[in-house]
Design a protein around this motif. Structure first.
Motif, PDB file in Angstrom:
ATOM      1  N   ASN A 183      -2.900  -1.990  -9.518  1.00  0.00           N
ATOM      2  CA  ASN A 183      -3.065  -0.514  -8.742  1.00  0.00           C
ATOM      3  C   ASN A 183      -1.762  -0.243  -7.951  1.00  0.00           C
ATOM      4  N   ALA A 184      -0.972  -1.230  -7.803  1.00  0.00           N
ATOM      5  CA  ALA A 184      -0.028  -0.955  -6.706  1.00  0.00           C
ATOM      6  C   ALA A 184       1.031  -0.196  -7.281  1.00  0.00           C
ATOM      7  N   LEU A 185       1.331  -0.010  -8.582  1.00  0.00           N
ATOM      8  CA  LEU A 185       2.499   1.040  -9.158  1.00  0.00           C
ATOM      9  C   LEU A 185       1.815   2.320  -8.944  1.00  0.00           C
ATOM     10  N   ALA A 186       0.511   2.505  -8.887  1.00  0.00           N
ATOM     11  CA  ALA A 186       0.114   4.025  -8.522  1.00  0.00           C
ATOM     12  C   ALA A 186       0.212   4.317  -7.393  1.00  0.00           C
ATOM     13  N   ALA A 187       0.270   3.265  -6.261  1.00  0.00           N
ATOM     14  CA  ALA A 187       0.413   3.650  -5.013  1.00  0.00           C
ATOM     15  C   ALA A 187       1.887   3.958  -4.826  1.00  0.00           C
ATOM     16  N   ASN A 244       0.753  -1.188  -0.093  1.00  0.00           N
ATOM     17  CA  ASN A 244       0.066  -0.177  -0.024  1.00  0.00           C
ATOM     18  C   ASN A 244       0.928   1.179  -0.038  1.00  0.00           C
ATOM     19  N   GLU A 245       0.351   2.152  -0.111  1.00  0.00           N
ATOM     20  CA  GLU A 245       1.042   3.860  -0.258  1.00  0.00           C
ATOM     21  C   GLU A 245       1.833   3.745   0.818  1.00  0.00           C
ATOM     22  N   ASN A 246       1.341   3.539   2.161  1.00  0.00           N
ATOM     23  CA  ASN A 246       2.175   4.022   3.419  1.00  0.00           C
ATOM     24  C   ASN A 246       3.415   3.134   3.199  1.00  0.00           C
TER      25      ASN A 246
END
Ligand code: SF4
Length: 372
Positions: A205-209, A161-163
């Motif tokens: 979607n992880a690359l965008a995170a 995730n982003e964090n």
């Protein structure tokens, strides 16, 4: 067969367009100074095969324009071969019973020092999805220490995730690579039989995170040999990259082109991609994504890698070992690995062969002053 949600067209429409492209369309696209997505489709079409010499010439000119004669070298460092996922094509998969290893902090630093002693300054950290052995706090601690030795650190980990990505970015890691493996969602489900990797959308979607977390370099790719239609796989990859480039325009997009090679435990490659097909795909990416980095690993043969370095690739790994503890094991006379390597030449030999072709191998293309 489905296209990504970002695509305006169906896979059938795109496939039909690619197959019916005429040689004249390819020639027109080659004359363009700013090729677009339609030109990309022309470059990967069957009609472009007889025009490969022209594609090579144009791609080499683009490479010279954006990269000069330079070719960047890097090395992978594997942290753990434990993995909670069950990807049918991988020697680290959870259902395969083999001797696994996870490195502790000191062992990682030892491997890094061996890599540094070869001359490398860019490190690619790789791990299986191993929450115990490669947790985010542990990896962040390693990155902070490794950053004292290496100018640039990239990760090829499980999606986060982003964090979590931000934690690694702030520790000093500035590159993120994440392969979707295949963009065909139905095929994806048949290849990933257990573990969190079964979640196609989380991975997508992880690359965008990572982009939101600030990574300067966002690397992507598909594992070639899984999808019977490599042209549609390449098209989905390009569509994904265009979306990433538009949303995260401050980051650089990067592409890898891993072909499946034999692994421990065996895997029958359903749709092998030939040298010519891989070359055509790489040329198309060089011609369309002009400023992007194109990577080739030691999965490929030395002769192919050096030839691609002349006309389109910008990054090569060299002197690689592809298992946790692999560099120390190699010094001790053993051989370990996640997949079979086809280029096992030393860094010194890779450098002298690149120089013999008029290229300038470089170890450093990043400086600490950019990461303050
Ligand atoms: S491909 Fe990656 S996630 Fe899948 S089994 Fe291998 S190491 Fe684990």
């Amino acid at each position: 067969m489905k296209m990504l949600p970002y695509s305006k067209y169906s896979a059938e429409e795109l496939d039909d367009y690619i197959r019916n492209t005429s040689p004249e369309s390819v020639k027109n696209s080659l004359r363009s100074n700013a090729p677009g997505f339609t030109d990309f489709l022309h470059f990967i079409s069957p009609a472009a095969i007889p025009l490969l010499p022209e594609l090579r010439e144009s791609a080499a000119a683009v490479k010279r324009m954006y990269f000069g004669k330079t070719i960047r070298l890097y090395a992978p460092l594997y942290i753990s071969s434990y993995c909670i996922n069950n990807c049918v094509y991988c020697g680290f998969r959870s259902s395969y019973n083999h001797q696994r290893r996870r490195l502790n902090f000191d062992e990682i630093m030892n491997e890094a020092q061996i890599i540094k002693d070869m001359g490398h300054d860019s490190l690619l950290l790789i791990t299986g999805e191993d929450p115990k052995g490669a947790s985010v706090p542990f990896v962040a601690k390693c990155i902070r220490e490794l950053k004292k030795k290496f100018s640039y650190i990239n990760i090829e980990f499980y999606p986060m995730n982003e964090n979590d990505y931000r934690t690694l970015f702030e520790a000093g890691c500035h590159g993120l690579t994440l392969y979707q493996e295949t963009y065909d969602q139905e095929l994806y489900q048949t290849l990933h039989l257990g573990g969190p990797k079964q979640d196609y959308m989380f991975r997508l979607n992880a690359l965008a995170a990572g982009g939101r977390a600030g990574f300067y370099n966002l690397g992507m790719g598909a594992l070639l040999g899984l999808n019977p239609n490599w042209r549609i796989e390449a098209t989905n990859l390009a569509i994904h990259a265009m979306w990433i480039r538009k949303k995260f325009w401050r980051s650089r997009t990067q592409f890898s082109f891993p072909r499946i090679t034999p692994t421990q435990g065996g895997f029958h490659v359903p749709a092998p991609v030939s040298d010519t097909e891989l070359e055509q795909m790489m040329l198309a990416f060089r011609l369309f994504f002009r400023e992007s980095d194109l990577f080739l690993s030691t999965r490929e043969k030395h002769e192919f890698r050096t030839r691609m370095a002349e006309i389109c690739a910008s990054h090569l790994s060299a002197g690689s070992q592809v298992a946790p503890g692999g560099y120390q094991a190699f010094l001790d006379g053993q051989s370990l690995g996640q997949f079979t390597m086809n280029d096992q030449l030393s860094v010194t030999t890779v450098i002298s062969d690149l120089k013999a072709r008029g290229l300038e191998p470089v170890f450093k293309d990043w400086d600490l002053c950019f990461s303050a």
